[in-house]
Motif scaffolding. Structure first.
Motif, short mmCIF file in Angstrom:
data_model
loop_
_atom_site.label_atom_id
_atom_site.label_comp_id
_atom_site.label_asym_id
_atom_site.label_seq_id
_atom_site.Cartn_x
_atom_site.Cartn_y
_atom_site.Cartn_z
N ARG A 9 0.77 -1.09 -0.22
CA ARG A 9 -0.22 0.10 -0.05
C ARG A 9 0.80 1.51 0.12
NH1 ARG A 9 -4.69 -2.41 4.42
NH2 ARG A 9 -6.24 -3.16 2.89
N VAL A 10 1.83 1.06 0.95
CA VAL A 10 2.83 2.62 1.00
C VAL A 10 3.33 2.55 -0.62
CG1 VAL A 10 5.25 2.90 1.96
CG2 VAL A 10 3.63 1.98 3.10
N ASN A 11 3.69 1.34 -1.06
CA ASN A 11 5.03 1.69 -2.66
C ASN A 11 3.49 2.41 -4.04
OD1 ASN A 11 7.39 0.42 -1.62
ND2 ASN A 11 6.94 -1.36 -2.40
N TYR A 12 2.39 1.42 -3.39
CA TYR A 12 1.14 1.97 -4.48
C TYR A 12 0.93 3.60 -3.97
CZ TYR A 12 -2.87 1.87 -7.44
OH TYR A 12 -4.59 2.34 -8.07
N ALA A 13 0.52 4.66 -2.69
CA ALA A 13 0.68 5.22 -2.68
C ALA A 13 2.08 6.32 -2.69
CB ALA A 13 0.77 5.62 -1.04
N ASN A 14 2.76 6.07 -3.06
CA ASN A 14 3.99 6.91 -3.63
C ASN A 14 4.08 6.62 -4.94
OD1 ASN A 14 5.40 6.53 -0.86
ND2 ASN A 14 6.26 4.89 -1.51
#
Length: 201
Positions: A9-14
């Motif tokens: 989720r963090v990578n996608y949010a980035n």
């Protein structure tokens, strides 16, 4: 594995954040932070808070963003993550500039610049100088803005950073024009235009 889902989720949010899809990014950062908080991984949670604060600034939700910058900075300092802590302060300085708290922003930028210089991060030092030029422009302190823009322009050019060099040239042009230096302003704009064009900005 819920932790791996949170990291995804963090990578996608980035990615979403870099596409200016801030509402979607903010939601993903928030969900990831909730997971890391529930598992006691406060450093990972702090990174989510910091990233979420960056998206909240873009959404003009300043009080929430400031609280998250402060929370993340406290955790970074607790874990001796000094660079991340300074980044959180830098984010707060930008927020304060947008709020019109220029005196506070200038104090925070000076602190960030000093820390980045000591840590050895020349790109971030140059970015602080550029932000300072923008604050001075907002205050109509055009001599100071021009001097800071010239310094930032020189620093970014040495680092080979094209977009930020162009931005510094643009700020220099605005300040020079306000001071009645039309020729200098035109030269600075003629530097900035092709660089912005090359970046498709």
């Amino acid at each position: 594995d819920k932790s791996e889902i949170a990291k995804a989720r963090v990578n996608y949010a980035n990615l979403l954040h870099r596409q200016d899809r801030h509402r979607e990014a903010e939601l993903l950062y928030r969900r990831a932070a909730e997971h890391f908080e529930s598992t006691g991984d406060e450093l990972s949670a702090a990174r989510c808070w910091f990233n979420r604060a960056n998206t909240l600034v873009q959404l003009f939700r300043f009080p929430e963003a400031e609280e998250l910058y402060r929370k993340s900075e406290a955790v970074y300092l607790k874990h001796q993550q000094e660079l991340d802590a300074v980044d959180a302060l830098w984010g707060r300085s930008w927020l304060h500039m947008l709020e019109g708290k220029f005196h506070v922003a200038l104090q925070e930028l000076a602190e960030c610049e000093s820390s980045y210089r000591r840590i050895g991060r020349p790109l971030r030092v140059a970015s602080c100088v550029l932000d300072r030029a923008e604050v001075f422009l907002n205050l109509n302190l055009f001599d100071d803005a021009r001097a800071s823009a010239i310094e930032a322009e020189t620093r970014f050019r040495k680092l080979g950073v094209r977009y930020e060099t162009a931005k510094a040239s643009y700020y220099r042009a605005v300040a020079a024009d306000a001071l009645g230096h039309g020729s200098e302003a035109r030269k600075a704009l003629n530097k900035a235009l092709p660089a912005f064009g090359a970046e498709r900005n």
